[in-house]
Write a protein that holds these residues in place. Structure first.
Motif, PDB file in Angstrom:
ATOM      1  N   ALA A 176     -64.184-111.193 -77.437  1.00 16.56           N
ATOM      2  CA  ALA A 176     -65.170-112.128 -76.887  1.00 16.56           C
ATOM      3  C   ALA A 176     -65.796-111.608 -75.605  1.00 16.56           C
ATOM      4  O   ALA A 176     -66.924-111.975 -75.267  1.00 16.56           O
ATOM      5  CB  ALA A 176     -64.514-113.483 -76.639  1.00 16.56           C
ATOM      6  N   GLY A 177     -65.097-110.755 -74.864  1.00 11.61           N
ATOM      7  CA  GLY A 177     -65.645-110.229 -73.617  1.00 11.61           C
ATOM      8  C   GLY A 177     -65.911-111.306 -72.588  1.00 11.61           C
ATOM      9  O   GLY A 177     -66.886-111.229 -71.835  1.00 11.61           O
ATOM     10  N   GLY A 178     -65.062-112.323 -72.561  1.00 10.86           N
ATOM     11  CA  GLY A 178     -65.218-113.387 -71.585  1.00 10.86           C
ATOM     12  C   GLY A 178     -66.127-114.519 -72.030  1.00 10.86           C
ATOM     13  O   GLY A 178     -66.322-115.486 -71.297  1.00 10.86           O
ATOM     14  N   GLY A 233     -64.637-118.571 -77.549  1.00  8.63           N
ATOM     15  CA  GLY A 233     -64.884-118.727 -78.976  1.00  8.63           C
ATOM     16  C   GLY A 233     -63.822-118.033 -79.807  1.00  8.63           C
ATOM     17  O   GLY A 233     -63.036-117.225 -79.316  1.00  8.63           O
ATOM     18  N   THR A 234     -63.834-118.344 -81.105  1.00 10.73           N
ATOM     19  CA  THR A 234     -62.881-117.750 -82.040  1.00 10.73           C
ATOM     20  C   THR A 234     -63.485-116.479 -82.633  1.00 10.73           C
ATOM     21  O   THR A 234     -64.569-116.521 -83.216  1.00 10.73           O
ATOM     22  CB  THR A 234     -62.554-118.732 -83.175  1.00 10.73           C
ATOM     23  OG1 THR A 234     -62.007-119.931 -82.610  1.00 10.73           O
ATOM     24  CG2 THR A 234     -61.529-118.120 -84.120  1.00 10.73           C
ATOM     25  N   PRO A 235     -62.810-115.349 -82.505  1.00 11.32           N
ATOM     26  CA  PRO A 235     -63.382-114.094 -83.022  1.00 11.32           C
ATOM     27  C   PRO A 235     -63.371-114.054 -84.538  1.00 11.32           C
ATOM     28  O   PRO A 235     -62.527-114.661 -85.191  1.00 11.32           O
ATOM     29  CB  PRO A 235     -62.453-113.026 -82.429  1.00 11.32           C
ATOM     30  CG  PRO A 235     -61.142-113.731 -82.210  1.00 11.32           C
ATOM     31  CD  PRO A 235     -61.503-115.141 -81.837  1.00 11.32           C
ATOM     32  N   ARG A 236     -64.320-113.345 -85.097  1.00  9.39           N
ATOM     33  CA  ARG A 236     -64.355-113.127 -86.540  1.00  9.39           C
ATOM     34  C   ARG A 236     -63.246-112.151 -86.932  1.00  9.39           C
ATOM     35  O   ARG A 236     -62.696-111.449 -86.096  1.00  9.39           O
ATOM     36  CB  ARG A 236     -65.706-112.572 -86.964  1.00  9.39           C
ATOM     37  CG  ARG A 236     -66.879-113.482 -86.659  1.00  9.39           C
ATOM     38  CD  ARG A 236     -68.162-112.914 -87.286  1.00  9.39           C
ATOM     39  NE  ARG A 236     -68.466-111.598 -86.747  1.00  9.39           N
ATOM     40  CZ  ARG A 236     -69.202-111.393 -85.667  1.00  9.39           C
ATOM     41  NH1 ARG A 236     -69.688-112.422 -84.997  1.00  9.39           N
ATOM     42  NH2 ARG A 236     -69.451-110.155 -85.253  1.00  9.39           N
ATOM     43  N   GLN A 237     -62.947-112.101 -88.226  1.00 10.75           N
ATOM     44  CA  GLN A 237     -61.909-111.182 -88.691  1.00 10.75           C
ATOM     45  C   GLN A 237     -62.296-109.732 -88.414  1.00 10.75           C
ATOM     46  O   GLN A 237     -61.464-108.915 -88.026  1.00 10.75           O
ATOM     47  CB  GLN A 237     -61.671-111.360 -90.195  1.00 10.75           C
ATOM     48  CG  GLN A 237     -60.552-110.481 -90.740  1.00 10.75           C
ATOM     49  CD  GLN A 237     -60.436-110.543 -92.254  1.00 10.75           C
ATOM     50  OE1 GLN A 237     -61.443-110.592 -92.958  1.00 10.75           O
ATOM     51  NE2 GLN A 237     -59.207-110.545 -92.758  1.00 10.75           N
ATOM     52  N   VAL A 238     -63.584-109.408 -88.595  1.00  8.80           N
ATOM     53  CA  VAL A 238     -64.075-108.049 -88.372  1.00  8.80           C
ATOM     54  C   VAL A 238     -65.275-108.116 -87.434  1.00  8.80           C
ATOM     55  O   VAL A 238     -66.233-108.849 -87.693  1.00  8.80           O
ATOM     56  CB  VAL A 238     -64.487-107.366 -89.686  1.00  8.80           C
ATOM     57  CG1 VAL A 238     -65.039-105.969 -89.416  1.00  8.80           C
ATOM     58  CG2 VAL A 238     -63.308-107.302 -90.649  1.00  8.80           C
ATOM     59  N   THR A 239     -65.226-107.348 -86.356  1.00 10.24           N
ATOM     60  CA  THR A 239     -66.329-107.262 -85.399  1.00 10.24           C
ATOM     61  C   THR A 239     -66.729-105.800 -85.251  1.00 10.24           C
ATOM     62  O   THR A 239     -65.902-104.959 -84.888  1.00 10.24           O
ATOM     63  CB  THR A 239     -65.929-107.834 -84.026  1.00 10.24           C
ATOM     64  OG1 THR A 239     -65.570-109.215 -84.172  1.00 10.24           O
ATOM     65  CG2 THR A 239     -67.087-107.719 -83.042  1.00 10.24           C
ATOM     66  N   ALA A 288     -66.886-102.460 -75.745  1.00 13.21           N
ATOM     67  CA  ALA A 288     -67.142-103.331 -74.603  1.00 13.21           C
ATOM     68  C   ALA A 288     -65.885-103.472 -73.767  1.00 13.21           C
ATOM     69  O   ALA A 288     -64.767-103.449 -74.277  1.00 13.21           O
ATOM     70  CB  ALA A 288     -67.611-104.707 -75.081  1.00 13.21           C
ATOM     71  N   GLY A 289     -66.068-103.616 -72.476  1.00 13.13           N
ATOM     72  CA  GLY A 289     -64.933-103.828 -71.585  1.00 13.13           C
ATOM     73  C   GLY A 289     -64.452-105.270 -71.648  1.00 13.13           C
ATOM     74  O   GLY A 289     -65.079-106.136 -72.250  1.00 13.13           O
ATOM     75  N   SER A 290     -63.328-105.540 -71.039  1.00  8.20           N
ATOM     76  CA  SER A 290     -62.773-106.886 -71.065  1.00  8.20           C
ATOM     77  C   SER A 290     -61.876-107.086 -69.860  1.00  8.20           C
ATOM     78  O   SER A 290     -61.178-106.166 -69.418  1.00  8.20           O
ATOM     79  CB  SER A 290     -61.975-107.121 -72.347  1.00  8.20           C
ATOM     80  OG  SER A 290     -61.261-108.338 -72.286  1.00  8.20           O
TER      81      SER A 290
END
Length: 238
Positions: A150-152, A155-161, A166-168
């Motif tokens: 999500a990177g901040g 939300g709920t992440p998808r199974q595949v992104t 990206a940093g976090s």
């Protein structure tokens, strides 16, 4: 006597011997149609020629579409074979250490990626090793996987992104891709459901090819790979 230039006899005989060669050559046919239009004069409209031109344009578009569909089918078949080979490799190891080594070496080679990281969330433990294990396994606090994807943003992440890396705030720089961080231009983040008795995990595939993983690509094959991977991993975590 006709004032039209006579056709060379050799060329004439070649045409009479193989008239189909002219019919099958679009450039020759276009030249003949153009010559016929010039012979008719500018005050005559040849509707048949116009209809033929439009049909040729439509046929050209259909041929381009056909080639695109065939190319996409071959790419999809190649991708399917690639995923199947990677899955077969996942099933080979007889212990967890071999599983991790196989993941880092053989599976990474088959998928054409430069980095593979398996992130397993676990409860806070003062004695837990926070570093990477076997260059592929990383233990992290609960919520790390969703936070990384999500990177901040929440939300709920998808199974595949699929995306550019990206940093976090959940992880320090370089924690995911290790020494290859500077080379990684695209990544696939696969969320793993490890069962009701385990926190979620995440498999991150990093590639130096910026076009290997792109948000506009389909994720069906990687979704299938994720489903198999998490079932294999559950066996080792049981």
């Amino acid at each position: 006597m006709s004032s039209s230039p006579e056709l060379d006899e050799t060329l004439r005989q070649a045409i009479l011997a193989r008239p189909d060669a002219i019919l099958e050559d679009p450039d020759v046919m276009q030249a003949l149609v153009a010559a016929n239009e010039r012979a008719m004069g500018s005050n005559i409209v040849d509707l048949r020629a116009i209809a033929m031109e439009r049909l040729e344009t439509r046929l050209g578009r259909l041929e381009d579409t056909h080639r695109s569909v065939i190319a996409a089918a071959y790419d999809n078949l190649a991708g399917t074979n690639q995923i199947h080979r990677a899955i077969l490799r996942l099933l080979e190891p007889g212990d967890f250490e071999s599983f991790l080594r196989n993941l880092r070496e053989n599976v990474a080679d088959i998928l054409c990626v430069d980095a593979v990281t398996l992130v397993l969330e676990s409860r806070p433990d003062p004695e837990r090793d926070e570093g990477r294990l076997a260059d592929v396994l990383m233990l992290a606090d609960p919520g790390t996987c969703a936070g990384y994807i999500a990177g901040g943003r929440g939300g709920t992440p998808r199974q595949v992104t699929l995306r550019a890396p990206a940093g976090s705030d959940a992880l320090p720089d370089g924690a995911i891709h290790g020494q290859t961080t500077q080379r990684i231009r695209s990544e696939a983040c696969l969320i793993l459901d490890l069962g009701k008795d385990h926190l979620p995990g995440m498999l991150v595939l990093g590639a130096s090819d910026a076009e290997l993983f792109s948000p506009d690509q389909g994720t069906d094959l990687l979704g299938f790979f994720t489903g198999v991977f998490e079932r294999v991993l559950r066996r080792w975590l049981a």
